[in-house]
Design a protein around this motif. Structure first.
Motif, PDB file in Angstrom:
ATOM      1  N   ALA A 131      -3.179   5.167   8.137  1.00 18.50           N
ATOM      2  CA  ALA A 131      -4.604   5.310   8.300  1.00 18.50           C
ATOM      3  C   ALA A 131      -5.105   4.694   6.740  1.00 18.50           C
ATOM      4  N   VAL A 132      -4.457   5.353   5.773  1.00 22.37           N
ATOM      5  CA  VAL A 132      -4.947   4.972   4.535  1.00 22.37           C
ATOM      6  C   VAL A 132      -4.809   3.603   4.180  1.00 22.37           C
ATOM      7  N   ALA A 133      -3.506   2.973   4.622  1.00 23.13           N
ATOM      8  CA  ALA A 133      -3.006   1.613   4.528  1.00 23.13           C
ATOM      9  C   ALA A 133      -4.049   0.699   5.016  1.00 23.13           C
ATOM     10  N   VAL A 134      -4.561   1.035   6.299  1.00 22.23           N
ATOM     11  CA  VAL A 134      -5.470   0.109   6.935  1.00 22.23           C
ATOM     12  C   VAL A 134      -6.941   0.015   6.302  1.00 22.23           C
ATOM     13  N   VAL A 135      -7.304   1.230   5.836  1.00 22.88           N
ATOM     14  CA  VAL A 135      -8.550   1.164   4.913  1.00 22.88           C
ATOM     15  C   VAL A 135      -8.314   0.151   3.801  1.00 22.88           C
ATOM     16  N   VAL A 136      -7.161   0.202   3.092  1.00 17.42           N
ATOM     17  CA  VAL A 136      -6.932  -0.399   1.902  1.00 17.42           C
ATOM     18  C   VAL A 136      -7.058  -2.161   2.251  1.00 17.42           C
ATOM     19  N   LEU A 137      -6.218  -2.622   3.642  1.00 16.02           N
ATOM     20  CA  LEU A 137      -6.092  -3.793   4.098  1.00 16.02           C
ATOM     21  C   LEU A 137      -7.385  -4.368   4.604  1.00 16.02           C
ATOM     22  N   ASP A 138      -8.422  -3.344   5.184  1.00 14.74           N
ATOM     23  CA  ASP A 138      -9.732  -3.677   5.515  1.00 14.74           C
ATOM     24  C   ASP A 138     -10.418  -4.316   4.262  1.00 14.74           C
ATOM     25  N   ALA A 139     -10.235  -3.722   2.982  1.00 17.05           N
ATOM     26  CA  ALA A 139     -10.855  -4.096   1.859  1.00 17.05           C
ATOM     27  C   ALA A 139     -10.454  -5.410   1.361  1.00 17.05           C
ATOM     28  N   ASP A 140      -8.906  -5.570   1.500  1.00 19.27           N
ATOM     29  CA  ASP A 140      -8.213  -6.761   0.950  1.00 19.27           C
ATOM     30  C   ASP A 140      -7.052  -7.218   1.841  1.00 19.27           C
ATOM     31  N   PRO A 141      -7.118  -8.036   2.768  1.00 18.91           N
ATOM     32  CA  PRO A 141      -5.948  -8.123   3.742  1.00 18.91           C
ATOM     33  C   PRO A 141      -4.823  -8.662   2.876  1.00 18.91           C
ATOM     34  N   ASN A 142      -5.031  -9.372   1.919  1.00 15.58           N
ATOM     35  CA  ASN A 142      -4.050 -10.304   1.302  1.00 15.58           C
ATOM     36  C   ASN A 142      -2.874  -9.203   0.331  1.00 15.58           C
ATOM     37  N   ARG A 143      -3.480  -8.166   0.338  1.00 18.39           N
ATOM     38  CA  ARG A 143      -2.635  -6.915  -0.698  1.00 18.39           C
ATOM     39  C   ARG A 143      -1.345  -6.762   0.348  1.00 18.39           C
ATOM     40  N   GLY A 144      -1.317  -7.093   1.685  1.00 16.63           N
ATOM     41  CA  GLY A 144      -0.055  -6.785   2.450  1.00 16.63           C
ATOM     42  C   GLY A 144       1.159  -7.732   1.998  1.00 16.63           C
ATOM     43  N   HIS A 145       0.848  -8.655   1.318  1.00 18.49           N
ATOM     44  CA  HIS A 145       2.093  -9.442   0.673  1.00 18.49           C
ATOM     45  C   HIS A 145       2.323  -9.253  -0.500  1.00 18.49           C
ATOM     46  N   ASP A 146       1.720  -8.297  -1.438  1.00 13.08           N
ATOM     47  CA  ASP A 146       2.208  -8.107  -2.847  1.00 13.08           C
ATOM     48  C   ASP A 146       3.503  -7.824  -3.031  1.00 13.08           C
ATOM     49  N   LEU A 147       4.270  -8.246  -3.947  1.00 12.24           N
ATOM     50  CA  LEU A 147       5.676  -7.729  -4.041  1.00 12.24           C
ATOM     51  C   LEU A 147       5.755  -6.846  -5.285  1.00 12.24           C
ATOM     52  N   ASN A 148       6.622  -5.929  -5.010  1.00 12.10           N
ATOM     53  CA  ASN A 148       6.977  -5.062  -6.249  1.00 12.10           C
ATOM     54  C   ASN A 148       8.053  -5.332  -6.759  1.00 12.10           C
ATOM     55  N   GLU A 149       8.746  -4.642  -7.745  1.00 13.50           N
ATOM     56  CA  GLU A 149       9.891  -4.722  -8.668  1.00 13.50           C
ATOM     57  C   GLU A 149      10.914  -5.160  -7.739  1.00 13.50           C
ATOM     58  N   ARG A 150      11.261  -4.456  -6.623  1.00 14.64           N
ATOM     59  CA  ARG A 150      12.173  -4.485  -5.544  1.00 14.64           C
ATOM     60  C   ARG A 150      12.032  -5.716  -4.672  1.00 14.64           C
ATOM     61  N   MET A 151      10.986  -6.586  -5.268  1.00 14.67           N
ATOM     62  CA  MET A 151      10.758  -7.698  -4.237  1.00 14.67           C
ATOM     63  C   MET A 151      10.407  -7.190  -2.816  1.00 14.67           C
ATOM     64  N   GLU A 152       9.702  -6.262  -2.576  1.00  9.60           N
ATOM     65  CA  GLU A 152       9.496  -5.685  -1.099  1.00  9.60           C
ATOM     66  C   GLU A 152       7.750  -5.761  -1.124  1.00  9.60           C
ATOM     67  N   SER A 153       7.415  -6.277  -0.146  1.00  8.75           N
ATOM     68  CA  SER A 153       5.888  -6.406   0.222  1.00  8.75           C
ATOM     69  C   SER A 153       5.578  -5.065   1.103  1.00  8.75           C
ATOM     70  N   PRO A 154       4.311  -4.722   1.088  1.00 13.04           N
ATOM     71  CA  PRO A 154       3.989  -3.598   1.974  1.00 13.04           C
ATOM     72  C   PRO A 154       4.277  -3.869   3.578  1.00 13.04           C
ATOM     73  N   LEU A 155       4.032  -5.395   3.778  1.00 11.40           N
ATOM     74  CA  LEU A 155       4.757  -5.956   5.250  1.00 11.40           C
ATOM     75  C   LEU A 155       6.106  -5.334   5.430  1.00 11.40           C
ATOM     76  N   ASP A 156       6.854  -5.635   4.556  1.00  6.88           N
ATOM     77  CA  ASP A 156       8.495  -5.211   4.749  1.00  6.88           C
ATOM     78  C   ASP A 156       8.485  -3.541   4.827  1.00  6.88           C
ATOM     79  N   MET A 157       7.740  -2.793   3.969  1.00 10.34           N
ATOM     80  CA  MET A 157       7.924  -1.441   3.976  1.00 10.34           C
ATOM     81  C   MET A 157       7.346  -1.071   5.595  1.00 10.34           C
ATOM     82  N   ALA A 158       6.097  -1.689   5.873  1.00  8.02           N
ATOM     83  CA  ALA A 158       5.595  -0.981   7.220  1.00  8.02           C
ATOM     84  C   ALA A 158       6.684  -1.402   8.245  1.00  8.02           C
ATOM     85  N   ALA A 159       7.285  -2.559   8.115  1.00 12.67           N
ATOM     86  CA  ALA A 159       8.267  -3.073   9.293  1.00 12.67           C
ATOM     87  C   ALA A 159       9.308  -1.829   9.254  1.00 12.67           C
ATOM     88  N   ARG A 160       9.769  -1.342   8.273  1.00 17.45           N
ATOM     89  CA  ARG A 160      10.922  -0.609   8.035  1.00 17.45           C
ATOM     90  C   ARG A 160      10.532   0.763   8.657  1.00 17.45           C
TER      91      ARG A 160
END
Length: 556
Positions: A131-160
């Protein structure tokens, strides 16, 4: 500095409990510097309010000191990070709305990262806060593709994590950019992660919305089908093959196909699906020239080998040699994969006469251990079977010389204890069963000497089982008496049968016990007799569950 001031205990209590009235008493609106004080973890009052989900308190704090929105604690977390981790939806909405109004010339809380390189969206997703993730994505959909230091995006994590709604929201928004770098990613794409987590609905969504992911690999060259083969997810395998059959023929950096991976992990459902869709994939060899048969033997996955033997017909594939000249049977012999080797030699298509680059057959490889004394009972049994198959099927082939039994070795205390134990057990069984012959359950007719229960079926079962137990134990005793003459020959030819006869004797004695109790107790009191039968019947099952197939082999 103000940021290093220790927080007033009263303020700490007010923030953790969400007491707005206490906040207003403690903070002067004209001088809100007290809000800059922190805990030892460098959490401000806003961090605490966000962590505990006190939206009204957080709103008042921001009204007094808006800069706290981008303050970091020791872990680099902003208040939005903590709200996302804890799944505090109302606070997250408040902080996201404030972030949207944040001046564009300052770093926005939505894109700020902590020490692990995670944005607030990363934190929400990896902690399963959909639910919190959806709120953040509603504000800025492009954040779903940001990579962290492990080269994982929120999309990767959400799929897992299996967050279907989050994945749908991310892939539904238009985005252009470099989403995935195969050369540096350790965990693969979002499709890899969905396959690993067996989230089939997400696999369907990604194959539909992001078909470009299907051809991408992780840093080891594995595509999504390699991952599905590893986890034996048959449904994912079917979906991937339906979308792109060519995936079955793709190799990773070790030149392993998905079938190799399935054989390595013992994924029988995947093997069936791959061979059903792409039967010729079994011909593929890795960088060492090994096919799936070799791989299943090396990994010790007998279930995968059995599955392959049942579904692959050409004998050439079963006898294919790798770059070292080894067939699957050679490898099984070298690595002491006895179960796999027995399955192979029991298949008429497998040729036991093939020699490797050193001129060795599977039999000669096994018997190398004979003279060193390293051969256990399993390998001794395998050696006998290989010798038999060679004598039966290799008349016209040149073979390595057949080794003779080595001379008697020196003292082997462990072997002595094994023999002594078997003789003791067999003697006890013979003694007990012999005595039972003269103390028949139910007694004798004092005049004729005939057993009173002789007409009873249970009595007849008792007589037969008691005789089997006694005769089996007598054979064991006599076999083991001559064990000292040639221990090696005894281990190869007689010890295994001695062990099995001991097992049979024990089972016979167990049946005798149950029938004797039934004959003498059941007419008077039924339930104890039935309890004894239940316990006796379950005893072999318990032993088999504890030891498995090792029950039929000697622990030597």
């Amino acid at each position: 500095m103000d940021s290093e001031r220790r927080m007033n205990p009263a303020l700490y209590k007010a923030a953790t409990q969400g007491k707005v009235s206490s906040l207003r008493q403690l903070v002067d609106p004209e001088d809100p510097s007290v809000l800059s004080a922190t805990t030892p973890q460098r959490n401000t009052a806003l961090h605490l309010a966000a962590l505990h989900g006190h939206a009204e308190f957080a709103g008042d704090v921001l009204d007094m000191n808006e800069e706290l929105l981008v303050t970091r604690n020791d872990d680099g977390d902003t208040p939005l990070h903590l709200a996302a981790k804890a799944g505090k939806l109302e606070v997250a909405k408040l902080l996201v709305n404030r972030a949207l109004a944040w001046p564009q010339d300052k770093k926005n809380p939505l894109i700020m990262t902590n020490k692990a390189g995670d944005t607030a969206l990363h934190e929400a997703v990896q902690y399963g806060r959909g639910a919190v993730a959806v709120v953040v994505l509603d504000a800025d959909p492009n954040r779903g593709h940001d990579l962290n230091e492990r080269m994982e995006s929120p999309l990767d994590m959400a799929a897992r994590e299996g967050l279907v709604q989050v994945v749908q929201k991310i892939v539904s928004s238009h985005w252009v950019g470099q989403e995935f770098l195969p050369s540096i990613s350790l965990s693969g794409t979002a499709l890899h992660q969905a396959v690993l987590g067996t989230h089939h609905r997400i696999v369907e969504i990604l194959l539909d919305k992001r078909p470009d992911l299907i051809d991408l690999t992780d840093s080891d060259g594995n595509n999504a089908l390699h991952y599905a083969a590893q986890k034996d997810h048959q449904r994912a395998v079917e979906m991937l093959l339906k979308k792109r059959t060519e995936l079955a023929y793709k190799r990773n950096h070790l030149s392993m196909s998905p079938l190799h991976v399935a054989a390595q992990y013992g994924s029988t459902d995947t093997i069936k699906a791959l061979l059903r869709h792409c039967p010729d994939v079994v011909e593929m060899a890795d960088s060492y020239g090994r096919n799936a048969f070799h791989t299943s033997v090396i990994s010790g996955k007998a279930n995968a080998l059995r599955c392959l033997l049942r579904r692959v017909r050409p004998a050439e594939l079963l006898n294919r040699v790798d770059t070292y000249g080894d067939t699957p049977l050679h490898l099984a012999a070298k690595m002491s994969r006895v179960h796999s080797a027995l399955m192979l030699i029991n298949d008429s298509r497998v040729d036991p006469c093939v020699r490797d680059h050193d001129g060795q057959t599977a039999r000669s490889l096994v018997e190398k251990k004979l003279h060193t004394g390293e051969m256990d009972a399993y390998e001794m049994y395998l050696w006998k079977q290989l010798r038999y198959q060679e004598s039966k099927r290799c008349h016209n082939k040149q073979l390595p010389p057949l080794a003779t039994y080595p001379s008697r070795r020196g003292n082997d205390k462990y072997f002595e204890r094994i023999v002594e134990t078997y003789i003791l057990v067999a003697t006890l069984i013979a003694t007990v069963t012999f005595a039972a012959t003269f103390t028949m359950p139910g007694g004798y007719n004092q005049t004729t000497g005939i057993a009173l229960q002789g007409h009873h079926v249970a009595f007849q079962i008792f007589v037969v089982s008691n005789t089997i137990a006694m005769c089996s134990s007598i054979v064991v005793v006599f076999c083991f008496i001559w064990a000292w003459q040639d221990p090696v020959r005894f281990k190869v030819d007689q010890l295994l049968w001695g062990h099995r006869l001991t097992v049979i004797a024990c089972l016979g004695m167990l049946v005798s016990l149950m029938t004797a109790v039934y004959i003498t107790v059941e007419p008077v009191s039924r339930w104890p007799a039935y309890v004894v039968i239940a316990i006796g019947t379950s005893t072999p099952a318990v032993v088999f569950l504890m030891l498995g197939r090792e029950v039929i082999f000697v622990p030597l």
